[in-house]
Design a protein around this motif. Sequence first.
Motif, short mmCIF file in Angstrom:
data_model
loop_
_atom_site.label_atom_id
_atom_site.label_comp_id
_atom_site.label_asym_id
_atom_site.label_seq_id
_atom_site.Cartn_x
_atom_site.Cartn_y
_atom_site.Cartn_z
N GLN A 135 0.95 -1.26 0.12
CA GLN A 135 -0.07 -0.03 -0.04
C GLN A 135 0.87 1.18 0.04
OE1 GLN A 135 -0.55 -2.74 2.60
NE2 GLN A 135 -1.84 -3.32 0.71
N SER B 114 -10.97 -1.33 -3.02
CA SER B 114 -10.01 -1.81 -4.11
C SER B 114 -10.17 -3.18 -3.84
CB SER B 114 -8.59 -1.62 -3.53
OG SER B 114 -8.12 -1.53 -2.10
N GLU C 131 -8.16 -3.79 -7.62
CA GLU C 131 -6.63 -3.82 -7.33
C GLU C 131 -5.94 -4.47 -8.17
OE1 GLU C 131 -4.87 -6.74 -6.52
OE2 GLU C 131 -6.40 -8.27 -6.16
N ASN D 34 -3.45 1.60 -4.95
CA ASN D 34 -2.43 1.48 -4.00
C ASN D 34 -1.65 2.76 -3.74
OD1 ASN D 34 -2.93 -0.66 -2.30
ND2 ASN D 34 -2.10 -2.03 -3.58
N THR E 228 -3.81 4.19 -0.81
CA THR E 228 -4.42 3.26 0.19
C THR E 228 -3.30 3.59 1.45
OG1 THR E 228 -3.07 1.46 -0.97
CG2 THR E 228 -5.47 1.53 -1.06
N ALA F 236 -5.86 -1.98 3.42
CA ALA F 236 -6.09 -1.45 2.21
C ALA F 236 -7.34 -0.74 2.04
CB ALA F 236 -5.70 -2.46 1.20
N ASN F 237 -8.41 -1.54 2.75
CA ASN F 237 -9.68 -0.87 2.53
C ASN F 237 -10.26 0.08 3.49
OD1 ASN F 237 -10.72 -2.34 0.18
ND2 ASN F 237 -10.98 -4.17 1.18
N CYS G 161 -9.67 3.39 3.40
CA CYS G 161 -9.09 4.69 2.44
C CYS G 161 -10.19 5.40 1.99
CB CYS G 161 -8.57 3.83 1.25
SG CYS G 161 -7.94 5.02 0.25
#
Length: 423
Positions: free
Chosen positions: A72, A273, A348, A369, A372, A386-387, A389
Amino acid sequence: MPGAFPLNLDTGREPKHVNDDYQGYSSVIPVARAIDALLEPGKEINFNGHKVKLPPYKMGIFSGCNQWHRHQDRNRMKRAYLNVETVVAVDYNWTATCRFADIVLPACTPYERNDLDAYGSYSNRGVIAMHKLVDPLYHSRSDFDIWHAFSRRLGRDQEYSRAKTEMQWVEHLYEECRADNLKKDFFMPPFAEFWEKGYVIFPEGKPWVRHADFRDDPEVNALGTPSGFIEIYSRRIARYEYDDCKGHPIWMEKIERSHGGPGSDKYPLWLQSVHPDTRLHSQTCESEERRAVYTVQGREPIYMSPEDARERGIEDGDLVRVHNDRGQLLAGAVVSDNFPPGIVRIQEGAWYGPTGPEIGALDTYGDPNTLTLDVGTSDLAQGPSANTCLVEMEKFTGTPPPVTSFGGPIEVTPSGQPVAREH
């Protein structure tokens, strides 16, 4: 019962390199904390009930692994890479990992070498003979040849190859698989016969249900938890006294959250993502024919609700700039009723292609990314977040920059000038 698969070349075999002198640093760290180690070597973090001291990495080797896809926060990665002395990439695609490497060793594709493959990663259906179709093209080599040649320069090629050629290793791995399956009363043909036929299918296994034995008799077939049962409350985790992971399920506010949560006053859109439905992670993103099926003006799609698009003057098919404090990217708008207001999505696996090497450069293709957040999920797991964001987006005006994610390396002279090519 399904048969045994062939093992990897270095799985459980001797001799192997053994080193327990890590000078006080941890020998193993959570993979999602690799960039933390580059930025803050020596820092101690919690991980699954233990203390981990991040080591001061000086060199990285990525073989068939696109680090600049899976991690990320691209601009944080750029800062971290300034602290690495040498990066080596081994691949057959000119990925972003290759672009950010000091040395690139060109590997051949699976079509240019002999190998074995497992058929059915979860079902264990059989073994396939991967016959080489053509010799390695241009200057590429198989991974075995690359590292065999490297070890020869160190005078250790016999130790590396263990006095076997690549094809001898293929046969050896198959024969080990064959011997293991013979113990299960499943006969596999000798290697020569298998190699000519091309495959072996394992017998059908019995229907399998996870934890079925536990359900039948939970006392005799206890689980691997401290109590042996399914645990909603874990005394072990509670004893760690982690602020961000209690011994039982509990709501904890995210660092960023849309719809009135932290950060949503500045960046109101939650960026998902998710896994792509048009490729396998980042694989095949390099294919122009494949990208033509789903890209918008040559960019990765960003899916959004009609309400969010209308509020920002965006129409289906427009280019949009998506941004937050971590970075910015270009993507192609896809307006869909499938998405509620406040939710946008970029799948992604999109290849990173900045306009330049500087921190904060615009990503020209649409790698999520770039935006993220790179923090651990908790002191227990230290996984990627990552989620979590938040972003904002706007219609892009002016002449868009060309996509820089694809293509090959630029040849330069020792002084750094581009090499002129004859057409």
